[in-house]
Scaffold this motif. Structure first.
Motif, mmCIF file in Angstrom:
data_model
loop_
_atom_site.group_PDB
_atom_site.id
_atom_site.type_symbol
_atom_site.label_atom_id
_atom_site.label_comp_id
_atom_site.label_asym_id
_atom_site.label_seq_id
_atom_site.Cartn_x
_atom_site.Cartn_y
_atom_site.Cartn_z
ATOM 1 N N ASN A 73 13.382 46.899 -26.064
ATOM 2 C CA ASN A 73 14.085 46.085 -27.252
ATOM 3 C C ASN A 73 13.863 44.731 -27.382
ATOM 4 O O ASN A 73 13.786 44.010 -28.411
ATOM 5 C CB ASN A 73 15.758 46.454 -27.073
ATOM 6 C CG ASN A 73 15.915 48.037 -27.325
ATOM 7 O OD1 ASN A 73 15.323 48.520 -28.110
ATOM 8 N ND2 ASN A 73 17.051 48.288 -26.760
ATOM 9 N N ALA A 74 13.892 44.229 -26.477
ATOM 10 C CA ALA A 74 13.524 42.621 -26.269
ATOM 11 C C ALA A 74 12.267 42.421 -26.914
ATOM 12 O O ALA A 74 12.156 41.234 -27.593
ATOM 13 C CB ALA A 74 13.911 41.840 -24.606
ATOM 14 N N GLU A 75 11.152 43.020 -26.229
ATOM 15 C CA GLU A 75 10.040 42.631 -26.851
ATOM 16 C C GLU A 75 9.672 43.004 -28.495
ATOM 17 O O GLU A 75 9.188 42.227 -29.258
ATOM 18 C CB GLU A 75 9.135 43.513 -26.234
ATOM 19 C CG GLU A 75 7.409 43.027 -26.278
ATOM 20 C CD GLU A 75 7.017 41.825 -26.090
ATOM 21 O OE1 GLU A 75 6.008 41.291 -26.466
ATOM 22 O OE2 GLU A 75 7.631 41.221 -25.053
ATOM 23 N N ILE A 76 10.364 44.143 -28.974
ATOM 24 C CA ILE A 76 10.525 44.365 -30.339
ATOM 25 C C ILE A 76 11.083 43.319 -31.156
ATOM 26 O O ILE A 76 10.822 42.998 -32.233
ATOM 27 C CB ILE A 76 10.936 45.708 -30.430
ATOM 28 C CG1 ILE A 76 10.128 46.858 -29.960
ATOM 29 C CG2 ILE A 76 11.224 45.944 -32.105
ATOM 30 C CD1 ILE A 76 10.524 48.183 -29.985
ATOM 31 N N LYS A 77 12.228 42.682 -30.647
ATOM 32 C CA LYS A 77 13.002 41.787 -31.334
ATOM 33 C C LYS A 77 12.177 40.358 -31.156
ATOM 34 O O LYS A 77 12.219 39.900 -32.264
ATOM 35 C CB LYS A 77 14.330 41.728 -30.391
ATOM 36 C CG LYS A 77 15.197 40.529 -31.128
ATOM 37 C CD LYS A 77 16.722 40.412 -30.607
ATOM 38 C CE LYS A 77 17.489 39.543 -31.258
ATOM 39 N NZ LYS A 77 18.833 39.481 -30.532
ATOM 40 N N ALA A 78 11.596 40.102 -30.090
ATOM 41 C CA ALA A 78 10.679 39.004 -29.867
ATOM 42 C C ALA A 78 9.562 38.806 -31.091
ATOM 43 O O ALA A 78 9.330 37.621 -31.612
ATOM 44 C CB ALA A 78 10.215 38.637 -28.749
ATOM 45 N N ARG A 79 9.063 40.103 -31.411
ATOM 46 C CA ARG A 79 8.185 40.029 -32.303
ATOM 47 C C ARG A 79 8.483 40.288 -34.007
ATOM 48 O O ARG A 79 7.889 40.349 -34.795
ATOM 49 C CB ARG A 79 7.049 41.124 -32.131
ATOM 50 C CG ARG A 79 6.464 41.260 -30.920
ATOM 51 C CD ARG A 79 5.527 42.310 -30.597
ATOM 52 N NE ARG A 79 4.755 42.040 -29.296
ATOM 53 C CZ ARG A 79 3.819 42.791 -29.137
ATOM 54 N NH1 ARG A 79 3.430 43.887 -29.858
ATOM 55 N NH2 ARG A 79 3.324 42.814 -27.766
ATOM 56 N N GLY A 80 9.884 40.275 -34.046
ATOM 57 C CA GLY A 80 10.496 40.238 -35.258
ATOM 58 C C GLY A 80 10.734 41.543 -35.774
ATOM 59 O O GLY A 80 10.522 42.068 -37.108
ATOM 60 N N GLY A 81 10.510 42.554 -34.872
ATOM 61 C CA GLY A 81 10.614 43.976 -35.607
ATOM 62 C C GLY A 81 11.803 44.541 -35.739
ATOM 63 O O GLY A 81 12.922 43.682 -35.670
ATOM 64 N N LYS A 82 12.086 45.845 -35.869
ATOM 65 C CA LYS A 82 13.607 46.278 -36.357
ATOM 66 C C LYS A 82 14.222 46.376 -34.872
ATOM 67 O O LYS A 82 13.927 47.032 -33.988
ATOM 68 C CB LYS A 82 13.352 47.820 -36.945
ATOM 69 C CG LYS A 82 12.703 47.649 -38.235
ATOM 70 C CD LYS A 82 12.687 49.029 -39.007
ATOM 71 C CE LYS A 82 11.928 49.035 -40.408
ATOM 72 N NZ LYS A 82 11.894 50.066 -40.889
#
Length: 82
Positions: A73-82
């Motif tokens: 979740n943290a990696e997806i959020k860092a990349r601007g994903g959902k």
């Protein structure tokens, strides 16, 4: 097999792993709830309070899955994903 670093994966691969890990954690929670109910029943039925020592350790089975899910979740959020 060498484990993949999260930073090396694409956003699509991260999302796929997140869905898979969510399913695994959900299934583990379902099994642990059934286990918890059975243990409470046995404790009540047999009056064996030593079985209470098993209950807190059952939650530790969730820990690796939840940690990995939080990392995803943290990696997806860092990349601007959902």
């Amino acid at each position: 097999m060498k484990p993949n670093k999260l930073s090396d994966l694409t956003l699509e691969e991260l999302t796929k792993q997140k869905k898979q890990m969510s399913g695994i954690v959900g299934a583990t929670i379902a099994v642990l709830l059934i286990f918890l109910g059975a243990m409470i029943f046995l404790i009540y039925r047999k009056q064996n309070l030593t079985l209470l020592a098993i209950l807190p350790s059952a939650g530790l089975a969730l820990l690796p899955g939840v940690i990995r899910l939080n990392q995803l979740n943290a990696e997806i959020k860092a990349r601007g994903g959902k």
